[in-house]
Design a protein around this motif. Structure first.
Motif, short mmCIF file in Angstrom:
data_model
loop_
_atom_site.label_atom_id
_atom_site.label_comp_id
_atom_site.label_asym_id
_atom_site.label_seq_id
_atom_site.Cartn_x
_atom_site.Cartn_y
_atom_site.Cartn_z
N THR A 53 7.44 -7.33 8.83
CA THR A 53 8.88 -7.11 8.87
C THR A 53 9.55 -7.47 7.55
O THR A 53 10.62 -6.95 7.25
CB THR A 53 9.52 -7.93 10.00
N ASP A 54 8.90 -8.34 6.76
CA ASP A 54 9.48 -8.66 5.45
C ASP A 54 8.80 -7.88 4.33
O ASP A 54 8.76 -8.31 3.18
CB ASP A 54 9.43 -10.17 5.18
N SER A 55 8.24 -6.72 4.72
CA SER A 55 7.73 -5.73 3.76
C SER A 55 6.46 -6.12 3.03
O SER A 55 6.15 -5.55 1.99
CB SER A 55 8.81 -5.34 2.75
N ASN A 56 5.73 -7.07 3.55
CA ASN A 56 4.42 -7.36 2.96
C ASN A 56 3.40 -6.35 3.48
O ASN A 56 3.34 -6.08 4.68
CB ASN A 56 3.98 -8.77 3.32
N THR A 57 2.63 -5.80 2.57
CA THR A 57 1.63 -4.81 2.95
C THR A 57 0.21 -5.34 2.71
O THR A 57 -0.01 -6.21 1.87
CB THR A 57 1.81 -3.52 2.15
N ASN A 58 -0.70 -4.77 3.47
CA ASN A 58 -2.10 -5.08 3.32
C ASN A 58 -2.87 -3.78 3.51
O ASN A 58 -2.63 -3.06 4.48
CB ASN A 58 -2.55 -6.12 4.34
N TYR A 59 -3.76 -3.47 2.57
CA TYR A 59 -4.53 -2.24 2.63
C TYR A 59 -6.03 -2.53 2.60
O TYR A 59 -6.48 -3.46 1.94
CB TYR A 59 -4.20 -1.33 1.45
N ALA A 60 -6.78 -1.69 3.28
CA ALA A 60 -8.23 -1.73 3.13
C ALA A 60 -8.56 -1.33 1.69
O ALA A 60 -7.88 -0.48 1.10
CB ALA A 60 -8.89 -0.77 4.10
N ASP A 61 -9.57 -1.95 1.13
CA ASP A 61 -9.94 -1.64 -0.26
C ASP A 61 -10.22 -0.15 -0.44
O ASP A 61 -9.91 0.42 -1.49
CB ASP A 61 -11.18 -2.44 -0.66
N SER A 62 -10.75 0.48 0.58
CA SER A 62 -11.16 1.88 0.47
C SER A 62 -9.98 2.84 0.37
O SER A 62 -10.17 4.00 -0.02
CB SER A 62 -12.02 2.27 1.67
N VAL A 63 -8.78 2.39 0.70
CA VAL A 63 -7.62 3.29 0.66
C VAL A 63 -6.57 2.87 -0.36
O VAL A 63 -5.58 3.59 -0.55
CB VAL A 63 -6.96 3.40 2.06
N LYS A 64 -6.77 1.74 -1.01
CA LYS A 64 -5.79 1.27 -2.01
C LYS A 64 -5.61 2.31 -3.10
O LYS A 64 -6.57 2.87 -3.61
CB LYS A 64 -6.26 -0.06 -2.60
N GLY A 65 -4.35 2.56 -3.43
CA GLY A 65 -4.03 3.53 -4.45
C GLY A 65 -3.93 4.95 -3.94
O GLY A 65 -3.46 5.84 -4.66
N ARG A 66 -4.37 5.19 -2.72
CA ARG A 66 -4.31 6.54 -2.14
C ARG A 66 -3.37 6.61 -0.94
O ARG A 66 -2.73 7.64 -0.71
CB ARG A 66 -5.71 6.99 -1.70
#
Length: 123
Positions: A53-66
């Motif tokens: 809710t405070d806009s922190n994101t987390n991505y799997a390494d395999s999709v970062k940047g895409r």
């Protein structure tokens, strides 16, 4: 108490883009974190991206940047913009949210899942 409905999946060629949407509806006090997970055939469900809710994101390494996760709080909707898709991105994509609800007199926090939307990336 919360229903999640995903849309936007489909068949796309490698290198293409798709945008997934997930709208939350029902009776709830608040929608907290939201995210996307996926499950490829024969594999376990895995995290793709989450957004607090405070806009922190987390991505799997395999999709970062895409991939990019975003949210419209007024619409209780989360999006997943997927660019430069690869065949290994193929799978069923599930929306998830954490919500505060009142099943009775006390407020409770639960996780909810959508029914999933199929993404197929052809090579």
């Amino acid at each position: 108490q919360v229903q999640l409905v995903e849309s936007g999946g489909g068949l796309v060629q490698a290198g293409g883009s798709l945008r997934l949407s997930c709208a939350a509806s029902g009776s709830f006090f608040s929608i907290n974190g939201m995210g996307w997970y996926r499950q490829a055939p024969g594999k376990q469900r895995e995290l793709v991206a989450t957004l607090t809710t405070d806009s922190n994101t987390n991505y799997a390494d395999s999709v970062k940047g895409r991939f990019t996760i975003s949210r419209d709080n007024a619409k209780n909707t989360v999006y997943l913009q997927m660019n430069s898709l690869k065949p290994e991105d193929t799978g069923v994509y599930y929306c998830n949210c954490n919500a505060d609800v009142y099943p009775g007199l006390l407020r409770r926090r639960y996780d909810y899942w959508g029914q999933g939307t199929q993404v197929i990336v052809s090579s």
